[in-house]
Design an enzyme around this catalytic site. Structure first.
Site, PDB file in Angstrom:
ATOM      1  N   SER A 236     -88.971  21.595  31.104  1.00 35.83           N
ATOM      2  CA  SER A 236     -88.892  22.856  30.367  1.00 35.83           C
ATOM      3  C   SER A 236     -89.726  23.974  30.977  1.00 35.83           C
ATOM      4  O   SER A 236     -89.407  25.134  30.808  1.00 35.83           O
ATOM      5  CB  SER A 236     -89.315  22.630  28.918  1.00 35.83           C
ATOM      6  OG  SER A 236     -90.586  22.016  28.858  1.00 35.83           O
TER       7      SER A 236
ATOM      8  N   HIS B 284     -83.333  20.097  27.230  1.00 31.13           N
ATOM      9  CA  HIS B 284     -83.016  21.339  27.942  1.00 31.13           C
ATOM     10  C   HIS B 284     -81.800  21.161  28.847  1.00 31.13           C
ATOM     11  O   HIS B 284     -81.708  21.800  29.902  1.00 31.13           O
ATOM     12  CB  HIS B 284     -84.222  21.820  28.748  1.00 31.13           C
ATOM     13  CG  HIS B 284     -85.318  22.366  27.888  1.00 31.13           C
ATOM     14  ND1 HIS B 284     -85.342  23.661  27.445  1.00 31.13           N
ATOM     15  CD2 HIS B 284     -86.395  21.770  27.339  1.00 31.13           C
ATOM     16  CE1 HIS B 284     -86.414  23.859  26.688  1.00 31.13           C
ATOM     17  NE2 HIS B 284     -87.071  22.721  26.602  1.00 31.13           N
TER      18      HIS B 284
ATOM     19  N   LYS C  50     -81.743  23.574  20.353  1.00 24.78           N
ATOM     20  CA  LYS C  50     -81.717  24.504  21.487  1.00 24.78           C
ATOM     21  C   LYS C  50     -80.265  24.944  21.744  1.00 24.78           C
ATOM     22  O   LYS C  50     -79.753  25.753  20.990  1.00 24.78           O
ATOM     23  CB  LYS C  50     -82.370  23.858  22.707  1.00 24.78           C
ATOM     24  CG  LYS C  50     -83.837  23.426  22.418  1.00 24.78           C
ATOM     25  CD  LYS C  50     -84.587  23.036  23.672  1.00 24.78           C
ATOM     26  CE  LYS C  50     -85.873  22.282  23.355  1.00 24.78           C
ATOM     27  NZ  LYS C  50     -86.861  23.063  22.624  1.00 24.78           N
TER      28      LYS C  50
HETATM   29  C1  PLP Z   1     -88.232  18.407  26.368  1.00 26.26           C
HETATM   30  C2  PLP Z   1     -88.338  18.606  24.893  1.00 26.26           C
HETATM   31  N1  PLP Z   1     -88.270  17.537  24.078  1.00 26.26           N
HETATM   32  C3  PLP Z   1     -88.352  17.670  22.738  1.00 26.26           C
HETATM   33  C4  PLP Z   1     -88.536  18.898  22.134  1.00 26.26           C
HETATM   34  C5  PLP Z   1     -88.656  18.965  20.641  1.00 26.26           C
HETATM   35  O1  PLP Z   1     -87.436  19.337  20.078  1.00 26.26           O
HETATM   36  P1  PLP Z   1     -87.310  19.582  18.520  1.00 26.26           P
HETATM   37  O2  PLP Z   1     -87.473  21.053  18.301  1.00 26.26           O
HETATM   38  O3  PLP Z   1     -85.961  19.083  18.143  1.00 26.26           O
HETATM   39  O4  PLP Z   1     -88.393  18.802  17.847  1.00 26.26           O
HETATM   40  C6  PLP Z   1     -88.604  20.032  22.936  1.00 26.26           C
HETATM   41  C7  PLP Z   1     -88.788  21.343  22.287  1.00 26.26           C
HETATM   42  O5  PLP Z   1     -89.606  22.143  22.611  1.00 26.26           O
HETATM   43  C8  PLP Z   1     -88.519  19.893  24.336  1.00 26.26           C
HETATM   44  O6  PLP Z   1     -88.618  20.954  25.142  1.00 26.26           O
END
Ligand code: PLP
Lengths: 415, 81
Positions: free
Chosen positions: A190, A218, A249
């Site tokens: 990310s 992502h 997202k």
């Molecule tokens: C790589 C990654 N995993 C998990 C998450 C968490 O997602 P959620 O908003 O569904 O908890 C994010 C969000 O920032 C993320 O970038």
């Protein structure tokens, strides 16, 4: 009175030290729906400003898509607002299971289990499938939610250098004596926007009899020819044992996440994963929205194709203007500034120019790696990107960083 | 003694430094200095155990005891006796 002055002082001092370190986080209030054009109140109390959003994870521009909103309305009407229960008591509707099946089909896996968020999926999955006889080997740049999940699991934990396959192989050899081995990575990282080498990782896992988990938050919906994710792009569909991903997202952007993969592993999550057992799942209105998103994406690749074209256009524009970018081809496009204060100054000036893009610096990224992380969306039209580019160039000129190398920027502004 | 120090130093450089140019010495703080995160200590512990045929109990493998090459060598020597 338990919250005595003494206790209060402890917290006030901690908050002050966060401020003093320059890492105090402040929210900006958006008064419109999530989209390319938004209206923002910042700082709090100031009048609304129309800006172009360059930092949302709204990759496919579906967060406020009329068909998705309509489907959510229908779901609200037919299945109600809340469940007032966790899944295994009386919190599962037909549409929850339907969504699990649709996600399974979309990702090309064996089965899927929904979680309230991907944070929860990552928090629950490791403990559910591994024990102290096992080992987890993770890339050093995985998302914070994976780190938390790893902490909750009794298996031994080790790491490998970011995307370094030789190092991963050494670790697989080092831990060869463990009962089960699980290699852990993000699909698209990310902060840097680079992609995991899943083809090589799968080959190593096969060689050393290890499982692999990929967090594709992502990537799901737009990476790969038909948007199935990093495993599609790397040609390893059907070979990833666990995919965790978010609906928060690209896939509508509301909330929710899942664990998708081998059916035995999904079943273990259903029996043992604590965020699934002890927290309400995704609300029916959101489930209905995500179902619509998946049907849109299964029917046409138009949106991910537009995102791909927008991404190429944006990267080319910034590169030609003379910015230093992190190499890659995903819609996460980090504009490197290296110095923390410079990243804050550039972000503020961009905002004055009507462009909303946030500066990231230590500890969110490594020291001396400060940047503006821009994110492209299929919701952007060329005129959005042109206006944003114009603003970047104006601000870049002001700070005299256009055409400058990393070394030159660091010499001028320090680390 | 110095030999052991160099073995550990070499391992730390290869295992943890991303940038080959970074310099560390026998007394550079590794964990408190942010070079080795407490997670990644596992591989260091395993490396020492394999290399010197010792077993370091978890309660001895603290972030403090692993905080520099010097300290690590002291710890290893304790178990070699
Ligand atoms: C790589 C990654 N995993 C998990 C998450 C968490 O997602 P959620 O908003 O569904 O908890 C994010 C969000 O920032 C993320 O970038």
């Amino acid at each position: 009175m338990s919250f005595s002055d003494k206790v209060r002082t402890v917290y006030q001092e901690q908050i002050k030290s966060i401020r003093d370190a320059g890492i105090f986080k402040q929210e900006r209030f958006i008064h419109s729906s999530q989209a390319a054009d938004i209206e923002v109140e910042f700082p709090a109390g100031s009048s609304l400003k129309k800006v172009i959003n360059m930092c949302a994870n709204n990759y496919l521009g579906l967060s406020s898509h009329p068909d998705v909103v309509k489907a959510a309305h229908e779901g609200l009407d037919s299945r109600g607002y809340g469940m007032s229960s966790v899944r295994f008591i009386c919190g599962t509707q037909d549409i929850h299971r339907e969504l699990e099946k649709k996600v399974t089909e979309f990702l090309g896996t064996e089965d899927t289990i929904l979680f309230p968020s991907c944070m929860d999926a990552n928090a629950g999955v490791f403990e559910a499938v591994l024990t102290k006889d096992d080992v987890m080997i993770s890339d050093r740049l995985v998302h914070a939610s994976i780190i938390d999940g790893i902490r909750l699991c009794s298996a031994v934990h080790d790491t490998f250098k970011h995307s370094n396959m030789e190092h991963l192989e050494k670790k697989l050899q080092l831990h060869a004596d463990k009962r089960l081995k699980l290699v852990i990575t993000d699909g698209v990282f990310s902060m840097d926007g680079d992609t995991a080498k899943l083809d090589e990782m799968v080959a190593l896992c096969e060689k050393y009899d290890a499982m692999i988990l990929v967090d594709d938050s992502h990537a799901s919906g737009f990476i790969g020819k038909t948007g199935r994710g990093t495993h599609e792009k790397c040609g390893v569909m059907g070979k990833i044992d666990i995919i965790t991903t978010t609906f928060g997202k690209a896939l509508g952007g509301a909330s929710g996440g899942c664990v998708s993969g081998r059916k035995e592993l999904v079943e273990m999550c259903r029996q043992k994963a604590r965020p699934y057992l002890f927290s309400n799942t995704i609300a029916p209105v959101v489930v209905s929205g995500v179902l619509k998103v998946l049907s849109i994406l299964s029917g046409s690749t138009e949106r991910r194709d537009k995102l791909e074209a927008n991404t190429a256009y944006w990267r080319k524009g910034l590169t030609e203007a003379g910015f230093v970018l992190k190499a890659g081809d995903t819609p996460i496009v980090p504009v490197m500034l290296f110095n923390a204060k410079l990243s804050q100054d550039v972000s503020r000036d961009l905002y004055d120019e009507g462009i909303y893009a946030i500066g990231f610096f230590f500890p969110v990224v490594a020291n001396g790696q400060a940047r503006i992380r821009t994110q492209v969306s299929a919701g952007h039209e060329t005129h959005h990107l042109d206006k944003a580019l114009e603003a970047f160039i104006k601000v870049g000129k002001k700070y005299d960083i256009l055409g400058k190398t990393k070394q030159e920027i660091i010499e001028k502004y320090g680390l | 003694m110095d030999d052991k120090k160099d073995v550990v130093l070499k391992y730390v450089i290869e295992e943890y430094l991303e940038d080959e140019d970074d310099e560390i010495t026998y007394d550079t703080p590794l964990i408190s200095g942010g070079i080795v995160d407490s997670f990644s200590m596992v591989s260091l512990k395993r490396f020492l155990e394999n290399k010197y045929s010792i077993s370091i109990p978890d309660e001895k493998a603290t972030p403090e005891a692993f905080d520099s090459v010097d300290k690590i060598v002291v710890l290893v020597n304790e178990f070699l006796k």
